[in-house]
Write a protein that holds these residues in place. Structure first.
Motif, PDB file in Angstrom:
ATOM      1  N   ARG A  12      39.793  33.552  18.262  1.00  0.00           N
ATOM      2  CA  ARG A  12      40.773  33.511  19.432  1.00  0.00           C
ATOM      3  C   ARG A  12      42.207  33.809  18.778  1.00  0.00           C
ATOM      4  O   ARG A  12      42.696  33.029  17.932  1.00  0.00           O
ATOM      5  N   HIS A  13      43.015  34.881  19.290  1.00  0.00           N
ATOM      6  CA  HIS A  13      44.294  35.313  18.925  1.00  0.00           C
ATOM      7  C   HIS A  13      44.977  36.257  19.957  1.00  0.00           C
ATOM      8  O   HIS A  13      44.111  36.383  20.883  1.00  0.00           O
ATOM      9  N   ASP A  14      46.261  36.225  19.603  1.00  0.00           N
ATOM     10  CA  ASP A  14      47.010  36.725  20.761  1.00  0.00           C
ATOM     11  C   ASP A  14      46.449  38.391  21.311  1.00  0.00           C
ATOM     12  O   ASP A  14      46.920  38.661  22.386  1.00  0.00           O
ATOM     13  N   SER A  15      46.094  39.044  20.468  1.00  0.00           N
ATOM     14  CA  SER A  15      45.393  40.284  20.612  1.00  0.00           C
ATOM     15  C   SER A  15      44.394  40.507  21.231  1.00  0.00           C
ATOM     16  O   SER A  15      43.995  41.626  21.740  1.00  0.00           O
ATOM     17  N   ASN A  16      43.707  39.379  21.620  1.00  0.00           N
ATOM     18  CA  ASN A  16      42.221  39.579  22.330  1.00  0.00           C
ATOM     19  C   ASN A  16      42.670  40.318  23.648  1.00  0.00           C
ATOM     20  O   ASN A  16      43.530  39.933  24.586  1.00  0.00           O
ATOM     21  N   ILE A  17      41.578  41.296  23.802  1.00  0.00           N
ATOM     22  CA  ILE A  17      41.994  42.223  24.999  1.00  0.00           C
ATOM     23  C   ILE A  17      41.560  41.390  26.294  1.00  0.00           C
ATOM     24  O   ILE A  17      42.443  41.815  27.453  1.00  0.00           O
ATOM     25  N   SER A  18      41.068  40.241  26.474  1.00  0.00           N
ATOM     26  CA  SER A  18      40.578  39.244  27.620  1.00  0.00           C
ATOM     27  C   SER A  18      42.084  38.707  28.231  1.00  0.00           C
ATOM     28  O   SER A  18      41.806  38.188  29.216  1.00  0.00           O
ATOM     29  N   ARG A  19      43.119  39.027  27.394  1.00  0.00           N
ATOM     30  CA  ARG A  19      44.337  38.295  27.784  1.00  0.00           C
ATOM     31  C   ARG A  19      45.135  39.278  28.675  1.00  0.00           C
ATOM     32  O   ARG A  19      46.120  38.680  29.443  1.00  0.00           O
ATOM     33  N   ARG A  20      44.592  40.196  29.031  1.00  0.00           N
ATOM     34  CA  ARG A  20      45.118  41.344  30.098  1.00  0.00           C
ATOM     35  C   ARG A  20      44.760  40.628  31.433  1.00  0.00           C
ATOM     36  O   ARG A  20      43.758  41.539  32.040  1.00  0.00           O
ATOM     37  N   ARG A  21      45.293  39.776  31.897  1.00  0.00           N
ATOM     38  CA  ARG A  21      44.979  39.116  33.258  1.00  0.00           C
ATOM     39  C   ARG A  21      44.984  39.934  34.394  1.00  0.00           C
ATOM     40  O   ARG A  21      44.321  40.214  35.336  1.00  0.00           O
ATOM     41  N   LEU A  22      46.101  40.603  34.489  1.00  0.00           N
ATOM     42  CA  LEU A  22      46.474  41.426  35.857  1.00  0.00           C
ATOM     43  C   LEU A  22      45.541  42.571  35.959  1.00  0.00           C
ATOM     44  O   LEU A  22      44.807  42.847  36.971  1.00  0.00           O
ATOM     45  N   ALA A  23      45.227  43.293  34.702  1.00  0.00           N
ATOM     46  CA  ALA A  23      44.214  44.354  34.748  1.00  0.00           C
ATOM     47  C   ALA A  23      42.774  43.963  35.127  1.00  0.00           C
ATOM     48  O   ALA A  23      41.894  44.395  35.717  1.00  0.00           O
ATOM     49  N   GLY A  24      42.626  42.524  34.562  1.00  0.00           N
ATOM     50  CA  GLY A  24      41.275  42.031  34.726  1.00  0.00           C
ATOM     51  C   GLY A  24      41.121  41.665  36.244  1.00  0.00           C
ATOM     52  O   GLY A  24      40.006  41.871  36.799  1.00  0.00           O
ATOM     53  N   LEU A  25      42.204  41.197  36.976  1.00  0.00           N
ATOM     54  CA  LEU A  25      41.878  40.785  38.415  1.00  0.00           C
ATOM     55  C   LEU A  25      41.511  42.190  39.126  1.00  0.00           C
ATOM     56  O   LEU A  25      40.763  42.157  39.998  1.00  0.00           O
TER      57      LEU A  25
END
Length: 298
Positions: free
Chosen positions: A244-257
């Motif tokens: 787990r690190h800051d560049s994980n793509i899953s951190r893109r919350r808005l696009a994810g919603l």
């Protein structure tokens, strides 16, 4: 073995188009008698863009494992500095089990589809380029598939965040419908895509990854499979180490919603009025909660 309604019979493999295969691939020689190609049991498929040092670790984790009947298919999705140099320097392309392909930047779905079409194994094991397989991970997968006849396997995993290590135990479900509901409403996904192993012909028959999805492509694929009656079976063993690190793509919350809204409307198992809106609200609250936890540094 294949007892869910979607699966009928294998479809023919599709040859990759528009890619360049690198060192480590077999070459036909007119002076050598024709021989049937060796077909590996498992194809470890890795899509990558940049981060070559992490990719080297991922590939080495597969090569150093106890299981030997496999290949590694890497697709470089337009890295700023092509990963070939790092793999050559590490000596990885000298191993005939490692195959490298390159394409212009096209997105994670397109890269994974290229790897899928190029794979030769009966089982495709997905590995993120910043994750590593455990020493006996592939052996565990091969044994589980042989013993159960599973066509789609998800596994527990080891999560690493700095110096903190923990094993994530995932739930299992008696039916595709139960798991579909869980994927839609559970705050934390009940599966991890890295380490997931799928019958290659089934994945081709499903159409591979949706290249119209810029994010959450793994969730969309799982929801599509579940909606068509594919039973995902859990292997209760940590097959991958997830960093787990800051560049994980899953951190893109808005696009994810935005992606979640599209998937909920398409794959919700009931058409009850207001259900889609309610599920979107549940998912939004969940994503905001995860964002707050991340922002707090936890």
């Amino acid at each position: 073995m294949n007892n869910h309604p979607f699966w009928t019979r294998p479809s023919p493999a599709i040859d990759p188009v528009g890619v360049v295969e690198g060192e480590g691939s077999s070459i036909d020689a007119p002076t050598v008698p024709a021989m049937a190609p060796v077909v590996p049991a498992i194809s470890v498929c890795i899509a990558v863009r940049d981060r070559p040092e992490l990719l080297v670790k991922s590939i080495r984790s597969a090569l150093s494992g106890t299981f030997q009947n496999f290949e590694v298919v890497v697709v470089d999705d337009g890295s700023a500095t092509p990963v070939r140099g790092a793999l050559v320097e590490a000596g990885l392309l000298a191993d005939s089990r490692v195959r490298l392909m390159s394409q212009a930047p096209s997105g994670i779905s397109a890269a994974r589809n290229v790897a899928l079409r190029a794979a030769r194994g009966r089982i495709v094991t997905v590995l993120d380029s910043d994750d590593e397989l455990t020493t006996d991970g592939l052996a565990r997968i091969d044994e589980f598939v042989g013993r159960t006849g599973a066509v789609w396997v998800y596994t527990d995993y080891e999560e690493l965040a700095g110096s903190i290590r923990r094993i994530i135990r995932l739930p299992e479900y008696p039916s595709p419908r139960r798991m579909l509901w869980s994927v839609l409403v559970r705050p934390r996904l009940p599966f991890k895509h890295s380490g997931m192993s799928i019958d290659r012909e089934l994945l081709l028959k499903l159409g591979g990854y949706d290249e119209r999805m810029p994010i959450k492509v793994d969730v969309e694929l799982v929801l599509r499979a579940l909606s068509r009656g594919v039973h995902l079976q859990r292997l209760s063993y940590p097959v991958v180490r997830f960093h787990r690190h800051d560049s994980n793509i899953s951190r893109r919350r808005l696009a994810g919603l935005v992606a979640w809204r599209k998937m909920i409307r398409k794959y919700r198992p009931s058409r009850v009025p207001g259900l889609a809106f309610g599920l979107v609200v549940v998912r939004a609250v969940s994503e905001i909660g995860k964002w707050l936890v991340t922002a707090a540094g936890r």
